[in-house]
Design a protein around this motif. Structure first.
Motif, PDB file in Angstrom:
ATOM      1  N   ASP A 114       0.868  -1.310  -0.097  1.00 32.24           N
ATOM      2  CA  ASP A 114      -0.016   0.022  -0.006  1.00 32.24           C
ATOM      3  C   ASP A 114       0.883   1.327  -0.049  1.00 32.24           C
ATOM      4  O   ASP A 114       0.291   2.292  -0.547  1.00 32.24           O
ATOM      5  CB  ASP A 114      -0.955  -0.009   1.329  1.00 32.24           C
ATOM      6  N   LEU A 115       2.214   1.235   0.411  1.00 34.32           N
ATOM      7  CA  LEU A 115       2.909   2.451   0.895  1.00 34.32           C
ATOM      8  C   LEU A 115       3.611   2.507  -0.848  1.00 34.32           C
ATOM      9  O   LEU A 115       3.764   3.564  -0.971  1.00 34.32           O
ATOM     10  CB  LEU A 115       3.848   2.105   1.860  1.00 34.32           C
ATOM     11  N   ARG A 116       3.801   1.545  -1.402  1.00 32.07           N
ATOM     12  CA  ARG A 116       4.440   1.484  -2.717  1.00 32.07           C
ATOM     13  C   ARG A 116       3.552   2.307  -3.699  1.00 32.07           C
ATOM     14  O   ARG A 116       3.611   3.057  -4.552  1.00 32.07           O
ATOM     15  CB  ARG A 116       4.783   0.148  -3.347  1.00 32.07           C
ATOM     16  N   GLN A 117       2.164   1.863  -3.482  1.00 32.39           N
ATOM     17  CA  GLN A 117       1.068   2.477  -4.173  1.00 32.39           C
ATOM     18  C   GLN A 117       0.917   3.938  -3.919  1.00 32.39           C
ATOM     19  O   GLN A 117       0.724   4.834  -4.811  1.00 32.39           O
ATOM     20  CB  GLN A 117      -0.176   1.795  -4.015  1.00 32.39           C
ATOM     21  N   TRP A 118       1.129   4.213  -2.585  1.00 30.19           N
ATOM     22  CA  TRP A 118       0.937   5.679  -2.150  1.00 30.19           C
ATOM     23  C   TRP A 118       2.094   6.462  -2.796  1.00 30.19           C
ATOM     24  O   TRP A 118       1.755   7.505  -3.164  1.00 30.19           O
ATOM     25  CB  TRP A 118       1.002   5.618  -0.519  1.00 30.19           C
ATOM     26  N   MET A 119       3.242   6.063  -3.017  1.00 34.96           N
ATOM     27  CA  MET A 119       4.439   6.435  -3.519  1.00 34.96           C
ATOM     28  C   MET A 119       3.879   6.932  -4.890  1.00 34.96           C
ATOM     29  O   MET A 119       4.616   8.290  -5.451  1.00 34.96           O
ATOM     30  CB  MET A 119       5.789   5.928  -3.527  1.00 34.96           C
ATOM     31  N   LYS A 120       3.276   6.478  -5.602  1.00 32.17           N
ATOM     32  CA  LYS A 120       2.937   6.724  -6.930  1.00 32.17           C
ATOM     33  C   LYS A 120       2.137   7.866  -7.130  1.00 32.17           C
ATOM     34  O   LYS A 120       1.903   8.708  -7.926  1.00 32.17           O
ATOM     35  CB  LYS A 120       2.075   5.629  -7.671  1.00 32.17           C
ATOM     36  N   THR A 121       1.459   8.428  -6.052  1.00 31.79           N
ATOM     37  CA  THR A 121       0.505   9.403  -5.828  1.00 31.79           C
ATOM     38  C   THR A 121       1.243  10.511  -5.675  1.00 31.79           C
ATOM     39  O   THR A 121       0.404  11.814  -5.718  1.00 31.79           O
ATOM     40  CB  THR A 121      -0.682   9.098  -5.082  1.00 31.79           C
ATOM     41  N   LEU A 122       2.439  10.648  -5.217  1.00 30.58           N
ATOM     42  CA  LEU A 122       2.982  11.901  -4.527  1.00 30.58           C
ATOM     43  C   LEU A 122       3.100  12.877  -5.831  1.00 30.58           C
ATOM     44  O   LEU A 122       3.682  12.399  -6.959  1.00 30.58           O
ATOM     45  CB  LEU A 122       4.518  11.340  -3.864  1.00 30.58           C
ATOM     46  N   PRO A 123       3.170  14.278  -5.644  1.00 33.27           N
ATOM     47  CA  PRO A 123       3.548  15.150  -6.883  1.00 33.27           C
ATOM     48  C   PRO A 123       4.812  15.353  -6.629  1.00 33.27           C
ATOM     49  O   PRO A 123       5.843  15.197  -5.854  1.00 33.27           O
ATOM     50  CB  PRO A 123       2.633  16.232  -6.382  1.00 33.27           C
ATOM     51  N   ASP A 124       5.398  15.930  -8.068  1.00 32.07           N
ATOM     52  CA  ASP A 124       6.898  16.375  -8.168  1.00 32.07           C
ATOM     53  C   ASP A 124       7.180  17.714  -7.624  1.00 32.07           C
ATOM     54  O   ASP A 124       8.145  17.979  -6.829  1.00 32.07           O
ATOM     55  CB  ASP A 124       7.477  16.581  -9.599  1.00 32.07           C
ATOM     56  N   ILE A 125       6.100  18.514  -7.444  1.00 30.46           N
ATOM     57  CA  ILE A 125       6.191  19.866  -7.100  1.00 30.46           C
ATOM     58  C   ILE A 125       4.907  20.295  -6.406  1.00 30.46           C
ATOM     59  O   ILE A 125       3.864  19.863  -6.552  1.00 30.46           O
ATOM     60  CB  ILE A 125       6.284  21.082  -8.434  1.00 30.46           C
ATOM     61  N   ALA A 126       5.068  20.923  -5.283  1.00 34.07           N
ATOM     62  CA  ALA A 126       4.057  21.638  -4.367  1.00 34.07           C
ATOM     63  C   ALA A 126       3.903  22.898  -4.260  1.00 34.07           C
ATOM     64  O   ALA A 126       5.278  23.545  -4.115  1.00 34.07           O
ATOM     65  CB  ALA A 126       3.825  20.672  -3.273  1.00 34.07           C
ATOM     66  N   ILE A 127       3.019  23.808  -4.727  1.00 32.05           N
ATOM     67  CA  ILE A 127       3.009  25.352  -4.543  1.00 32.05           C
ATOM     68  C   ILE A 127       2.057  25.631  -3.326  1.00 32.05           C
ATOM     69  O   ILE A 127       1.022  25.033  -3.276  1.00 32.05           O
ATOM     70  CB  ILE A 127       2.249  25.753  -5.719  1.00 32.05           C
ATOM     71  N   PHE A 128       2.664  26.717  -2.678  1.00 30.55           N
ATOM     72  CA  PHE A 128       1.739  27.231  -1.401  1.00 30.55           C
ATOM     73  C   PHE A 128       1.959  28.781  -1.569  1.00 30.55           C
ATOM     74  O   PHE A 128       3.195  29.339  -2.087  1.00 30.55           O
ATOM     75  CB  PHE A 128       1.837  26.404  -0.061  1.00 30.55           C
ATOM     76  N   THR A 129       1.038  29.541  -0.889  1.00 37.39           N
ATOM     77  CA  THR A 129       1.354  30.766  -0.716  1.00 37.39           C
ATOM     78  C   THR A 129       1.501  31.277   0.785  1.00 37.39           C
ATOM     79  O   THR A 129       0.790  30.705   1.464  1.00 37.39           O
ATOM     80  CB  THR A 129       0.225  31.707  -1.330  1.00 37.39           C
ATOM     81  N   HIS A 130       2.537  31.834   1.238  1.00 32.18           N
ATOM     82  CA  HIS A 130       2.779  32.067   2.367  1.00 32.18           C
ATOM     83  C   HIS A 130       2.887  33.782   2.687  1.00 32.18           C
ATOM     84  O   HIS A 130       4.112  34.322   2.038  1.00 32.18           O
ATOM     85  CB  HIS A 130       4.157  31.534   3.075  1.00 32.18           C
ATOM     86  N   GLN A 131       2.076  34.645   3.442  1.00 30.64           N
ATOM     87  CA  GLN A 131       1.978  35.833   3.682  1.00 30.64           C
ATOM     88  C   GLN A 131       2.547  36.560   2.277  1.00 30.64           C
ATOM     89  O   GLN A 131       3.189  37.382   2.149  1.00 30.64           O
ATOM     90  CB  GLN A 131       3.247  36.091   4.529  1.00 30.64           C
ATOM     91  N   GLY A 132       1.785  36.153   1.199  1.00 33.97           N
ATOM     92  CA  GLY A 132       1.889  36.844   0.015  1.00 33.97           C
ATOM     93  C   GLY A 132       3.101  36.212  -1.141  1.00 33.97           C
ATOM     94  O   GLY A 132       3.069  36.629  -2.046  1.00 33.97           O
ATOM     95  N   LEU A 133       3.832  35.425  -0.364  1.00 39.32           N
ATOM     96  CA  LEU A 133       5.204  34.836  -0.999  1.00 39.32           C
ATOM     97  C   LEU A 133       4.679  33.375  -1.829  1.00 39.32           C
ATOM     98  O   LEU A 133       3.773  32.771  -1.057  1.00 39.32           O
ATOM     99  CB  LEU A 133       6.114  34.667  -0.468  1.00 39.32           C
ATOM    100  N   ARG A 134       4.986  33.315  -3.084  1.00 42.38           N
ATOM    101  CA  ARG A 134       4.577  32.118  -3.480  1.00 42.38           C
ATOM    102  C   ARG A 134       5.816  31.221  -3.583  1.00 42.38           C
ATOM    103  O   ARG A 134       6.897  31.439  -4.167  1.00 42.38           O
ATOM    104  CB  ARG A 134       4.163  32.432  -5.178  1.00 42.38           C
ATOM    105  N   ALA A 135       5.598  30.045  -3.014  1.00 36.38           N
ATOM    106  CA  ALA A 135       6.427  28.919  -2.853  1.00 36.38           C
ATOM    107  C   ALA A 135       6.478  27.767  -3.615  1.00 36.38           C
ATOM    108  O   ALA A 135       5.271  27.281  -3.897  1.00 36.38           O
ATOM    109  CB  ALA A 135       6.796  28.898  -1.402  1.00 36.38           C
TER     110      ALA A 135
END
Ligand SMILES: [Fe+2]
Length: 271
Positions: A114-135
């Motif tokens: 189940d963890l090997r399967q979960w690994m397949k669902t992970l993104p390459d990049i994650a975006i978030f915004t912190h206090q107006g900064l885009r990370a």
């Protein structure tokens, strides 16, 4: 490249990487986050949840239960497809390569389906915004997930990766990366590159503590993680993982410096 947008994260954000199957360090990290009131959805991991140490399944379970968002590291990418090696790009016959063969076969033999399967669902990049900064959160590089960008790598190497990253996700102010094993920041024009370090392996300078980062009110601060590294090391030896990384957890030095730039090698640390 697969990427997800996590939305706005305006409270203090825990940034950490490289838990490397080290359940002792991971548990200590999560306890720290809880004690310091870091919200579950403000915990972000730069990949390589599993690698050198003794508890791959337990470590992933801890991270998932903690609520942390995570991008794939090269270890997850390789294990997800049941590849033959960790994909670090170590040269065949090198000591790094021989050492990686030891832990990789141990990990792949234990890893739950189940963890090997979960690994397949992970993104390459994650975006978030912190206090107006885009990370943008990545693992090693964008051109290569296992690219080593060291604290002292040439400016042009960072510029190249940032340009590529912006082609995928648009304008960014911060890059949060991992993989190389060292926590640092570099200012690359208008973009701040933050490597959040690894919580499970020290930084080759004789100190068993590891590091992680907190992003708060637009500023990043690094913290030391002091955990029971003796127990983590003993667990490795009990599992037969005694090729050298078990010693690193205690003495704070890497078993091989082949991939390291001269400035980060032991001679520098002692001298
Ligand atoms: Fe990695």
């Amino acid at each position: 490249m697969e990427y997800i947008d996590l939305g706005v994260r305006n409270q203090p954000v825990l940034l950490f990487g490289g838990s490397y199957s080290n359940a002792h360090a991971t548990k200590a990290m999560i306890n720290w986050a809880t004690e310091n009131k870091i919200a579950d959805d403000h915990r972000i991991m730069t990949g390589d949840a599993v690698a050198y140490c003794a508890h791959p399944n337990e470590t992933i379970d801890l991270i998932r239960k903690s609520g942390a968002a995570m991008v794939a590291g090269n270890c997850e990418k390789q294990l997800a497809i049941d590849a033959q090696d960790c994909g670090c790009g170590f040269e065949g016959g090198s000591l790094c390569n021989l050492l990686s063969v030891g832990w990789y076969s141990f990990t792949t033999s234990l890893l739950r389906t189940d963890l090997r399967q979960w690994m397949k669902t992970l993104p390459d990049i994650a975006i978030f915004t912190h206090q107006g900064l885009r990370a943008a959160v990545i693992h090693g590089g964008v051109s290569d997930i296992a690219r080593f960008l060291w604290p002292n790598s040439p400016q042009s190497e960072f510029e190249f990766e940032i340009k590529l990253l912006q082609e995928y996700v648009g304008q960014i102010d911060l890059v949060i990366a991992g993989h190389c094993g060292f926590a640092f920041t570099r200012q690359i024009g208008p973009v701040t590159w933050i490597n959040a370090g690894t919580i499970a392996m020290p930084e080759n300078r004789g100190d068993p503590r590891t590091r992680f980062a907190v992003l708060e009110r637009k500023a990043v601060r690094f913290h030391y993680l002091d955990y029971d590294h003796f127990a983590a090391s003993q667990a490795m030896r009990n599992a037969g993982l005694n090729q050298g990384y078990d010693k690193s957890l205690v003495d704070g030095y890497w078993p091989s410096e082949e991939v390291l730039p001269a400035d980060l090698r032991r001679e520098r640390a002692i001298g």
